[in-house]
Design an enzyme around this catalytic site. Structure first.
Site, PDB file in Angstrom:
ATOM      1  N   LYS A 136       0.809  -1.225   0.000  1.00 48.76           N
ATOM      2  CA  LYS A 136       0.000   0.000   0.000  1.00 48.76           C
ATOM      3  C   LYS A 136       0.843   1.276   0.000  1.00 48.76           C
ATOM      4  CE  LYS A 136      -1.568  -2.372   3.447  1.00 48.76           C
ATOM      5  NZ  LYS A 136      -1.908  -3.743   3.179  1.00 48.76           N
ATOM      6  N   GLU A 249       1.227  -7.872   9.161  1.00 49.23           N
ATOM      7  CA  GLU A 249       2.297  -7.078   8.555  1.00 49.23           C
ATOM      8  C   GLU A 249       3.657  -7.508   9.112  1.00 49.23           C
ATOM      9  OE1 GLU A 249       1.811  -4.862   6.006  1.00 49.23           O
ATOM     10  OE2 GLU A 249      -0.184  -5.704   6.177  1.00 49.23           O
ATOM     11  N   LYS A 264      -5.698   1.606   4.014  1.00 48.27           N
ATOM     12  CA  LYS A 264      -6.690   1.054   3.075  1.00 48.27           C
ATOM     13  C   LYS A 264      -7.841   2.035   2.869  1.00 48.27           C
ATOM     14  CE  LYS A 264      -5.553  -3.760   4.078  1.00 48.27           C
ATOM     15  NZ  LYS A 264      -5.624  -4.799   5.109  1.00 48.27           N
TER      16      LYS A 264
HETATM   17  N1  LIG Z   1       0.175 -10.809   3.692  1.00 52.38           N
HETATM   18  C1  LIG Z   1      -1.011 -10.372   3.352  1.00 52.38           C
HETATM   19  O1  LIG Z   1      -2.043 -11.012   3.626  1.00 52.38           O
HETATM   20  C2  LIG Z   1      -1.147  -9.096   2.616  1.00 52.38           C
HETATM   21  C3  LIG Z   1      -0.063  -8.276   2.428  1.00 52.38           C
HETATM   22  N2  LIG Z   1      -0.191  -7.097   1.748  1.00 52.38           N
HETATM   23  C4  LIG Z   1       0.966  -6.233   1.569  1.00 52.38           C
HETATM   24  O2  LIG Z   1       1.897  -6.907   0.736  1.00 52.38           O
HETATM   25  C5  LIG Z   1       3.223  -6.605   1.136  1.00 52.38           C
HETATM   26  C6  LIG Z   1       3.975  -7.912   1.376  1.00 52.38           C
HETATM   27  O3  LIG Z   1       3.343  -8.654   2.377  1.00 52.38           O
HETATM   28  P1  LIG Z   1       3.971 -10.042   2.845  1.00 52.38           P
HETATM   29  O4  LIG Z   1       4.416 -10.816   1.670  1.00 52.38           O
HETATM   30  O5  LIG Z   1       3.029 -10.626   3.810  1.00 52.38           O
HETATM   31  O6  LIG Z   1       5.277  -9.500   3.621  1.00 52.38           O
HETATM   32  P2  LIG Z   1       6.554 -10.325   4.080  1.00 52.38           P
HETATM   33  O7  LIG Z   1       7.107  -9.607   5.242  1.00 52.38           O
HETATM   34  O8  LIG Z   1       6.235 -11.775   4.192  1.00 52.38           O
HETATM   35  O9  LIG Z   1       7.531 -10.160   2.833  1.00 52.38           O
HETATM   36  C7  LIG Z   1       8.192  -8.983   2.536  1.00 52.38           C
HETATM   37  C8  LIG Z   1       9.352  -9.305   1.628  1.00 52.38           C
HETATM   38  O10 LIG Z   1      10.011  -8.097   1.278  1.00 52.38           O
HETATM   39  C9  LIG Z   1      11.413  -8.312   1.426  1.00 52.38           C
HETATM   40  N3  LIG Z   1      12.118  -7.049   1.595  1.00 52.38           N
HETATM   41  C10 LIG Z   1      12.361  -6.335   2.719  1.00 52.38           C
HETATM   42  N4  LIG Z   1      13.084  -5.234   2.420  1.00 52.38           N
HETATM   43  C11 LIG Z   1      13.338  -5.292   1.095  1.00 52.38           C
HETATM   44  C12 LIG Z   1      14.073  -4.470   0.188  1.00 52.38           C
HETATM   45  N5  LIG Z   1      14.674  -3.356   0.593  1.00 52.38           N
HETATM   46  N6  LIG Z   1      14.120  -4.832  -1.106  1.00 52.38           N
HETATM   47  C13 LIG Z   1      13.500  -5.959  -1.553  1.00 52.38           C
HETATM   48  N7  LIG Z   1      12.805  -6.775  -0.743  1.00 52.38           N
HETATM   49  C14 LIG Z   1      12.714  -6.441   0.563  1.00 52.38           C
HETATM   50  C15 LIG Z   1      11.543  -9.240   2.610  1.00 52.38           C
HETATM   51  O11 LIG Z   1      12.822  -9.841   2.600  1.00 52.38           O
HETATM   52  P3  LIG Z   1      13.267 -11.010   3.587  1.00 52.38           P
HETATM   53  O12 LIG Z   1      12.551 -12.242   3.076  1.00 52.38           O
HETATM   54  O13 LIG Z   1      14.731 -11.102   3.397  1.00 52.38           O
HETATM   55  O14 LIG Z   1      12.827 -10.600   4.950  1.00 52.38           O
HETATM   56  C16 LIG Z   1      10.409 -10.218   2.276  1.00 52.38           C
HETATM   57  O15 LIG Z   1      10.848 -11.158   1.343  1.00 52.38           O
HETATM   58  C17 LIG Z   1       3.124  -5.715   2.381  1.00 52.38           C
HETATM   59  O16 LIG Z   1       3.292  -4.379   1.986  1.00 52.38           O
HETATM   60  C18 LIG Z   1       1.698  -5.945   2.867  1.00 52.38           C
HETATM   61  O17 LIG Z   1       1.152  -4.824   3.487  1.00 52.38           O
HETATM   62  C19 LIG Z   1      -1.389  -6.715   1.188  1.00 52.38           C
HETATM   63  C20 LIG Z   1      -2.489  -7.505   1.335  1.00 52.38           C
HETATM   64  C21 LIG Z   1      -2.480  -8.707   2.130  1.00 52.38           C
HETATM   65  N1  LIG Z   2      -2.044  -7.204   7.561  1.00 56.85           N
HETATM   66  C1  LIG Z   2      -3.208  -7.091   6.746  1.00 56.85           C
HETATM   67  C2  LIG Z   2      -3.037  -7.795   5.443  1.00 56.85           C
HETATM   68  C3  LIG Z   2      -2.550  -6.874   4.439  1.00 56.85           C
HETATM   69  O1  LIG Z   2      -3.170  -5.939   3.992  1.00 56.85           O
HETATM   70  C4  LIG Z   2      -4.401  -7.701   7.460  1.00 56.85           C
HETATM   71  O2  LIG Z   2      -4.230  -8.291   8.523  1.00 56.85           O
HETATM   72  O3  LIG Z   2      -5.519  -7.522   6.958  1.00 56.85           O
END
Ligand SMILES: NC(=O)C1=CN([C@@H]2O[C@H](COP(=O)(O)OP(=O)(O)OC[C@H]3O[C@@H](n4cnc5c(N)ncnc54)[C@H](OP(=O)(O)O)[C@@H]3O)[C@@H](O)[C@H]2O)C=CC1
Ligand SMILES: N[C@@H](CC=O)C(=O)O
Length: 398
Positions: A136, A249, A264
């Protein structure tokens, strides 16, 4: 796109819950994607907090995911011969502009700077790449800039249906079905209300379930009141389960303090063309989280036949004669009737009610267990680029 849409080469920014699940879906649905959309989604770039890796041939998705899950790092992928290593995603993209078409930003939320997503998204759009966001933050920091780039150039696009309520198609319904966006408002928004965060809804529901169960036990054993510590452990245990399911998060205080919900709500309002709202003000002045929900509030709610939900709400100030009236905005834990639409939104459910001048009230609810619907929403946005492109090609042939 390469060779008549047969291949779209993707760069994945972030390789956590969302992008790993996206890879799993692309991998299991690859045959269907080819048959139904004539497309091969090829992941050529991937980055996490320590690596930015590019493979012109494309990564093997199953092995990429299983390596990251087993080893928690992409170190062993980085040492493969066909893989080029870069200091970060920006450098990786800038050395490979002609080798990919689409960027998926699923990096962690940073509501102050939008980084690392914002710089990558800006550069990708400038270079005519398509962009799909689960993150977001870039929109929270630069909504008008990023969505105007799309309008002005017509050749690059940003889609963000996964940013808001997981797989629930809130943004699509606003921009497509209510036929309104920031430039072409057909109907006018009268009120938005909903539960946009599954982590906190899960915690609140479990706290109520626990309190109800303890109350029953108390009646049965005459054991005295529920101890606060029990609620504390329900809170922590449920948060740990949300983390395990991949829905919290990276910094869960963004969930608990209501900031994720606020982000959101901001994206939804901006998508509706609401002007003169500032995210910082919404977050600092109008947002409260569930950290304030304690034992006495839960007991008091139960006595009134109510439950507590973290509610996002926005409506224009009544009696305003301005064309763009100021908005009443709040994100706050509220008492709601147990049997109401909001009260029946339980566990990891999320929901929204949208009231407009033309469509009355549209209510939508999703029951999501984990991260799959969000990853599916990312795929939905990727495929909508494919569909848009196919339609443009067909029109051009006529
Ligand atoms: N999970 C959910 O249900 C939802 C998530 N989102 C959004 O999606 C995004 C991702 O969520 P999610 O996958 O759960 O998060 P995670 O924390 O599981 O994954 C984040 C990833 O980003 C990597 N990262 C951190 N810093 C950097 C950087 N500087 N450059 C490149 N990669 C980087 C992390 O690396 P490393 O693996 O090394 O830690 C990790 O692989 C968030 O912004 C979240 O708000 C939106 C809707 C739903
Ligand atoms: N952390 C959020 C998922 C990403 O938008 C949630 O709990 O709904």
């Amino acid at each position: 796109m390469t060779s008549r849409l047969s291949e779209i080469r993707l760069v994945l920014l972030g390789f956590g819950n969302v992008n790993q699940e996206l890879c799993r879906i692309i991998s299991t649905k690859s045959e269907q994607l080819r048959l139904c959309y004539g497309v091969n989604l090829n992941v050529v770039g991937v980055s996490d907090s320590r690596h930015a890796l590019f493979n012109r041939k494309g990564f093997n998705l199953s092995s990429l995911v299983s390596t990251k899950q087993k080893e928690k790092t992409l170190e062993s992928v980085a040492s493969q011969q066909s893989v080029s290593k870069y200091t970060d995603t920006l450098e990786m993209m800038s050395k490979n502009w002609s080798n990919f078409e689409l960027l998926v930003d699923s990096s962690p939320m940073n509501l102050q700077t939008g980084e690392p997503g914002l710089s990558c998204v800006r550069q990708a759009l400038k270079r005519g790449k398509q962009v799909v966001l689960a993150n977001k933050s870039p929109l929270v920091v630069a909504f008008d800039e990023l969505t105007t780039t799309q309008d002005a150039t017509k050749s690059c696009w940003i889609k963000y249906s996964a940013t808001t309520c997981g797989g629930l198609p809130v943004i699509n319904v606003i921009t497509r079905d209510l036929m309104t966006n920031k430039n072409k408002p057909m109907c006018h928004l009268k009120k938005i209300e909903g539960i946009f965060n599954s982590t906190t809804n899960f915690i609140l529901t479990q706290m109520f379930n626990h309190a109800k169960q303890s109350h029953k036990n108390t009646l049965a054993e005459n054991n005295g009141p529920i101890h606060k510590q029990q609620h504390g452990s329900t809170f922590d245990r449920t948060l740990q389960e949300a983390i395990r399911r991949g829905i919290a998060e990276a910094d869960p205080s963004n969930d608990i303090k209501g900031f994720d919900t606020c982000a959101k709500l901001y994206i939804i309002l901006k998508s509706f063309g609401v002007r003169d709202i500032a995210f910082e003000k919404m977050k600092d002045q109008y947002t409260r989280g569930i950290d304030l929900v304690d034992d006495s509030l839960i007991q008091s709610a139960l006595r009134q036949g109510k439950v507590i939900r973290l509610i996002a709400k926005a409506f224009p100030q009544p009696q305003s004669t301005q064309t763009h009236p100021p908005w009443n905005i709040s994100v706050s834990p509220e008492l709601v009737d147990e049997h109401s639409f909001l009260g029946r939104c339980e566990e990891t459910d999320m929901c929204i009610q949208i009231e407009t001048d033309l469509f009355d009230t549209i209510s939508m609810k999703t029951n999501e267990w984990g991260v799959t619907p969000t990853a599916a929403a990312v795929l939905r946005d990727i495929l909508s680029f494919v569909t848009d492109h196919t339609m443009q090609q067909q029109k051009a042939k006529l």
